[in-house]
Design a protein around this motif. Structure first.
Motif, short mmCIF file in Angstrom:
data_model
loop_
_atom_site.label_atom_id
_atom_site.label_comp_id
_atom_site.label_asym_id
_atom_site.label_seq_id
_atom_site.Cartn_x
_atom_site.Cartn_y
_atom_site.Cartn_z
N TYR A 1 1.64 -9.09 6.87
CA TYR A 1 2.94 -9.48 6.30
C TYR A 1 4.05 -9.29 7.33
N ALA A 2 4.01 -8.17 8.06
CA ALA A 2 5.06 -7.88 9.04
C ALA A 2 5.07 -8.88 10.18
N ASP B 1 2.25 -13.48 8.82
CA ASP B 1 1.01 -14.16 8.45
C ASP B 1 0.79 -14.05 6.94
N ARG B 2 1.49 -14.87 6.18
CA ARG B 2 1.40 -14.80 4.71
C ARG B 2 0.00 -15.12 4.22
N ARG B 3 -0.63 -16.12 4.82
CA ARG B 3 -1.99 -16.47 4.41
C ARG B 3 -2.96 -15.32 4.71
N GLY B 4 -2.78 -14.71 5.89
CA GLY B 4 -3.63 -13.57 6.24
C GLY B 4 -3.44 -12.42 5.29
N ALA B 5 -2.19 -12.16 4.90
CA ALA B 5 -1.91 -11.08 3.95
C ALA B 5 -2.59 -11.36 2.61
N GLU B 6 -2.52 -12.62 2.17
CA GLU B 6 -3.15 -12.98 0.90
C GLU B 6 -4.66 -12.83 0.98
N CYS C 1 4.73 3.01 12.55
CA CYS C 1 5.01 2.13 13.70
C CYS C 1 5.54 0.78 13.24
N LEU C 2 4.98 0.23 12.18
CA LEU C 2 5.49 -1.04 11.64
C LEU C 2 6.93 -0.90 11.19
N LEU C 3 7.23 0.22 10.59
CA LEU C 3 8.57 0.44 10.06
C LEU C 3 9.62 0.45 11.17
N VAL C 4 9.24 0.92 12.36
CA VAL C 4 10.20 0.99 13.47
C VAL C 4 10.01 -0.16 14.47
N GLY C 5 9.21 -1.16 14.07
CA GLY C 5 9.07 -2.37 14.88
C GLY C 5 8.05 -2.30 16.00
N GLN C 6 7.18 -1.29 16.01
CA GLN C 6 6.16 -1.18 17.06
C GLN C 6 4.87 -1.88 16.59
N THR C 7 4.91 -3.20 16.54
CA THR C 7 3.81 -3.98 15.96
C THR C 7 2.53 -3.86 16.77
N THR C 8 2.63 -3.94 18.08
CA THR C 8 1.43 -3.87 18.92
C THR C 8 0.71 -2.54 18.76
N VAL D 1 -13.79 -0.08 4.78
CA VAL D 1 -13.55 -0.38 3.36
C VAL D 1 -12.65 0.65 2.70
N SER D 2 -11.96 1.44 3.49
CA SER D 2 -11.00 2.40 2.93
C SER D 2 -9.83 1.64 2.29
N PRO D 3 -9.39 2.04 1.09
CA PRO D 3 -8.20 1.41 0.50
C PRO D 3 -6.98 1.48 1.43
N ALA D 4 -6.85 2.59 2.14
CA ALA D 4 -5.71 2.73 3.06
C ALA D 4 -5.78 1.70 4.17
N VAL D 5 -6.99 1.38 4.63
CA VAL D 5 -7.15 0.39 5.69
C VAL D 5 -6.78 -1.00 5.17
N TYR D 6 -7.24 -1.34 3.98
CA TYR D 6 -6.86 -2.63 3.40
C TYR D 6 -5.34 -2.73 3.27
N ALA D 7 -4.72 -1.67 2.78
CA ALA D 7 -3.27 -1.70 2.58
C ALA D 7 -2.53 -1.88 3.91
N SER D 8 -2.99 -1.20 4.96
CA SER D 8 -2.33 -1.33 6.26
C SER D 8 -2.58 -2.69 6.88
#
Length: 290
Positions: free
Chosen positions: A151-152, A155-160, A116-123, A138-145
């Motif tokens: 980032y998308a 929110d650079r600070r939030g991503a960091e 969804c992020l890739l096609v612009g469906q942020t909500t 605490v799933s690694p996949a959840v952290y990554a998403s």
């Protein structure tokens, strides 16, 4: 399936856990025809090919395995592969079919969120990430998403912050190290970025994207580019505004010699920012090849 064949697949799974997908594929290649057609063997093969970014083969393996019947993991692998192959509608169909079988799977929810992020469906992605976090926070996949979502949305600070949380929970996880490095690079902290990405490559040498990013940050972390750190941290436009503002203030104060000196320094800095990175890139490339 016999007990030895089960143990054989257990060894394959252990190799994947150790980050050795090539060896896992070699072990799968030694299976007799019968066990090689077992649904677990298809899952392991698809997982190993995923680690190697061999997306067309992931899709083919998943389809062969699905010939035995619906399977949430193989449908998820198919959706992931099709996303990387640019076949977004088919990827969504596969992921929806997978979620119909396993609606609370954090991994499947994050795969759909990433699409969804890739096609612009942020909500829609936000909703899916929230569901995934509720299922397995605490799933690694959840952290990554969560990182990708922050980032998308700019929110650079939030991503960091997410990257720091991920690394705190999994200090040796390749994805945690890579995202921490990318977040640091986005904030202009090139030394931190270079160390984290280098460790990510050490943990998972098959990660081509992390290896490329590690090489890039090695360039920008070079001592010769230390004067450019403010530019990387602040960005081109804010740095330009500071320079122009300084020149305007000096001129308004009537300090013409100081304004001229500042203008010359700014011009030299601009030239350095254009000339130095390509030179350092060649130096680092020469050492890397050596």
């Amino acid at each position: 399936m016999t007990a030895p064949e089960h143990r054989h697949l257990d060894r394959v799974a252990a190799l994947l856990d150790l980050g050795r997908p090539e060896q896992a594929l070699a072990e799968l290649g030694r299976l007799p025809a019968g066990p090689a057609g077992d649904i677990r063997a298809f899952r392991l093969r698809a997982a190993a090919l995923t680690e190697l970014d061999r997306w067309a083969e992931v899709a083919d393996t998943a389809r062969y395995g699905l010939g035995q019947g619906p399977d949430a993991e193989l449908l998820g692998r198919l959706g992931l592969a099709l996303r990387h192959l640019g076949q977004y509608p088919s990827a969504e169909r596969a992921l929806l079919d997978a979620l119909a079988l396993a609606p609370h799977s954090a991994w499947l929810l994050t795969q759909y969120a990433d699409l969804c992020l890739l096609v612009g469906q942020t909500t829609k992605a936000e909703s899916l990430v929230a569901r995934a976090a509720a299922a397995d926070p605490v799933s690694p996949a959840v952290y990554a998403s969560r990182y990708q979502l922050a980032y998308a949305t700019g929110d650079r600070r939030g991503a960091e912050q997410v990257a720091r949380e991920f690394l705190g929970r999994y200090p040796e996880h390749p994805s945690a190290l890579a995202l921490h490095g990318l977040a640091a690079a986005g904030r202009g902290r090139m030394g931190v970025a270079s160390r984290s990405l280098g460790q990510a490559v050490a943990q998972d040498p098959t990660g081509a994207a992390a290896a490329e990013a590690a090489w890039e940050t090695r360039v920008y972390a070079h001592p010769l580019l230390l004067p450019l750190r403010p530019l990387y941290r602040l960005g081109m436009f804010p740095t330009w505004l500071i320079a122009v503002g300084t020149l305007l203030v000096l001129n308004l104060l009537g300090w013409a010699p100081a304004a001229l000196a500042a203008a010359l320094c700014w011009a030299a800095y601009c030239v350095y920012s254009w000339v130095a990175p390509p030179i350092v890139r060649r130096l680092v490339l020469g050492r890397w090849r050596g």
